[in-house]
Design a protein around this motif. Structure first.
Motif, mmCIF file in Angstrom:
data_model
loop_
_atom_site.group_PDB
_atom_site.id
_atom_site.type_symbol
_atom_site.label_atom_id
_atom_site.label_comp_id
_atom_site.label_asym_id
_atom_site.label_seq_id
_atom_site.Cartn_x
_atom_site.Cartn_y
_atom_site.Cartn_z
ATOM 1 N N PRO A 1 -5.571 -20.564 36.913
ATOM 2 C CA PRO A 1 -5.068 -20.093 38.196
ATOM 3 C C PRO A 1 -3.560 -19.893 38.148
ATOM 4 O O PRO A 1 -2.871 -20.471 37.289
ATOM 5 N N PRO A 2 -3.013 -19.087 39.047
ATOM 6 C CA PRO A 2 -1.582 -18.782 39.026
ATOM 7 C C PRO A 2 -0.670 -20.000 39.034
ATOM 8 O O PRO A 2 0.395 -19.992 38.414
ATOM 9 N N VAL A 3 -1.091 -21.060 39.706
ATOM 10 C CA VAL A 3 -0.231 -22.226 39.857
ATOM 11 C C VAL A 3 0.100 -22.889 38.516
ATOM 12 O O VAL A 3 1.097 -23.606 38.399
ATOM 13 N N GLN A 4 -0.704 -22.634 37.476
ATOM 14 C CA GLN A 4 -0.483 -23.266 36.170
ATOM 15 C C GLN A 4 0.329 -22.412 35.198
ATOM 16 O O GLN A 4 0.673 -22.861 34.114
ATOM 17 N N ILE A 5 0.644 -21.185 35.593
ATOM 18 C CA ILE A 5 1.252 -20.241 34.651
ATOM 19 C C ILE A 5 2.645 -20.672 34.203
ATOM 20 O O ILE A 5 2.956 -20.679 32.996
ATOM 21 N N TYR A 6 3.500 -21.027 35.125
ATOM 22 C CA TYR A 6 4.898 -21.323 34.773
ATOM 23 C C TYR A 6 4.980 -22.466 33.772
ATOM 24 O O TYR A 6 5.654 -22.351 32.735
ATOM 25 N N GLU A 7 4.313 -23.557 34.060
ATOM 26 C CA GLU A 7 4.374 -24.709 33.173
ATOM 27 C C GLU A 7 3.812 -24.370 31.796
ATOM 28 O O GLU A 7 4.348 -24.816 30.773
ATOM 29 N N SER A 8 2.748 -23.577 31.758
ATOM 30 C CA SER A 8 2.144 -23.214 30.470
ATOM 31 C C SER A 8 3.086 -22.350 29.644
ATOM 32 O O SER A 8 3.168 -22.500 28.412
ATOM 33 N N LEU A 9 3.795 -21.426 30.286
ATOM 34 C CA LEU A 9 4.793 -20.630 29.573
ATOM 35 C C LEU A 9 5.953 -21.496 29.102
ATOM 36 O O LEU A 9 6.448 -21.359 27.973
ATOM 37 N N GLU A 10 6.390 -22.372 29.969
ATOM 38 C CA GLU A 10 7.540 -23.231 29.649
ATOM 39 C C GLU A 10 7.250 -24.116 28.441
ATOM 40 O O GLU A 10 8.118 -24.329 27.586
ATOM 41 N N LYS A 11 6.009 -24.609 28.334
ATOM 42 C CA LYS A 11 5.623 -25.468 27.221
ATOM 43 C C LYS A 11 5.159 -24.674 26.004
ATOM 44 O O LYS A 11 4.775 -25.255 24.995
ATOM 45 N N ARG A 12 5.193 -23.332 26.142
ATOM 46 C CA ARG A 12 4.733 -22.417 25.099
ATOM 47 C C ARG A 12 3.255 -22.588 24.779
ATOM 48 O O ARG A 12 2.800 -22.313 23.657
ATOM 49 N N ALA A 13 2.504 -23.056 25.769
ATOM 50 C CA ALA A 13 1.049 -23.047 25.644
ATOM 51 C C ALA A 13 0.524 -21.638 25.858
ATOM 52 O O ALA A 13 -0.626 -21.338 25.544
#
Length: 347
Positions: free
Chosen positions: A197-209
């Motif tokens: 879901p959209p709410v998880q996108i930023y953190e996943s990009l930030e952690k390079r997941a």
């Protein structure tokens, strides 16, 4: 004696007047409160530009018999994968959902999300609505009062560290995907599609997941992903489909004035507004990327056609797979969808 009689008459008259004044207040029922849930921020244009003006029209046209309360992503009702379940269970009255989350709920609808089917929201939305209105989407909306179906403008590939200038550039990338058709495309190209879901996108990009995401200009700004991204490929390669629905049972239980107001303001009336919503939201996302100095790779129509041909085997395989999900003739549905998109794109 006369004084007592006069007093009794005065008190009786006062009581009668008070009763008459109170009667309208007793007779008038409180407005029906429509609970509405969605999975983006309360500051997003979906709520401020789309849902609130629509719900205000319902309130006005119902003569004040309808009111509303909105629950966004920051509420207990804001999870993307639960929107339709909440409506069916009667937890909320109206839900805004994305057809591809969770996977497999709307296989007929997913045909609209196949590569290079739709470039503009208006054509995609009108084609999808006609498929629904003419009964071509199977029974996947049974039990639901469908108030709007729509697609966004053709989506992009947004990436970190490496631009996508050819489809082969996606190989090995971990890409967020909005639904099964887009996931099938990414998988075919050697990428690793990840549904979230959209709410998880930023953190996943930030952690390079994630190495990037397949989505709109709108969403990358809405979830602040442009703070991390640096490349955007304007391919118009796919769309996601969305629904605004309520249960037929709940709709039938509403007062007639509220039902009439919903009927009058939904469906075709809302479709008229869809293009302006997405154009406004996408423009903000692109402006944000430009202001940050990101590189934008424009894909011309000749390249889009070549990429469509490159993906033909993937499209055929996806359509064949839909038979196992209850779609009787996926190829015919796909061809009809393409014809309708072309018709509305040319209008």
């Amino acid at each position: 004696m006369k004084l007592a009689t006069t007093r009794r008459r005065f008190l009786a008259g006062t009581a009668a007047l008070a009763g008459a004044l109170a009667m309208p207040m007793v007779a008038r029922a409180a407005p029906v409160k429509l609970t509405v849930s969605h999975f983006v921020a309360p500051t997003h244009g979906l709520q401020t530009d789309a849902l609130i003006p629509w719900l205000e029209r319902i309130r006005e046209k119902s003569g004040g018999e309808a009111d509303y309360e909105i629950f966004a992503v920051n509420s207990a009702f804001g999870r993307a994968e639960r929107q339709i379940d909440q409506v069916r269970a009667g937890i909320v009255d109206i839900g805004y959902g994305i057809a591809g989350i969770p996977r497999g709920r709307f296989p007929h609808t997913s045909v609209m999300e196949l590569p290079f089917m739709v470039e503009r929201a208006e054509a995609g939305t009108r084609a999808l609505w006609e498929l629904y209105r003419t009964g071509r989407l199977g029974g996947e909306y049974d039990g639901l009062k469908v108030l709007l179906l729509m697609t966004h403008n053709g989506g992009l590939f947004h990436t970190v560290g490496k631009p996508v200038k050819e489809l082969s550039d996606l190989k090995g990338m971990r890409m967020r995907s909005p639904g099964p058709a887009v996931s099938a495309m990414l998988d075919y190209l050697g990428a690793s599609p990840i549904g979230m879901p959209p709410v998880q996108i930023y953190e996943s990009l930030e952690k390079r997941a994630l190495d990037g995401l397949a989505t709109t200009w709108d969403l990358v700004a809405a979830v602040k992903a442009n703070e991390i991204l640096n490349y955007h490929t304007e391919a118009g390669a796919y769309v996601a489909a969305f629904q605004i629905v309520m249960s037929e049972e709940r709709f039938a239980a509403l007062p007639k004035a509220v039902r009439d107001a919903i009927e009058e303001t939904s469906g075709e009336a809302l479709i008229e507004e869809v293009p302006s919503w997405w154009d406004k939201w996408d423009a903000a996302g692109k402006a944000d990327a430009l202001a940050r100095g990101h590189e934008i790779i424009a894909v011309d129509e000749a390249t889009r056609q070549a990429w469509r041909e490159e993906l033909a085997p993937m499209i055929a395989a996806y359509l064949e797979g839909l038979k196992k999900e209850g779609v009787k003739d996926p190829q015919a549905l796909y061809e009809t969808a393409r014809e309708l998109v072309a018709k509305y794109a040319a209008a």
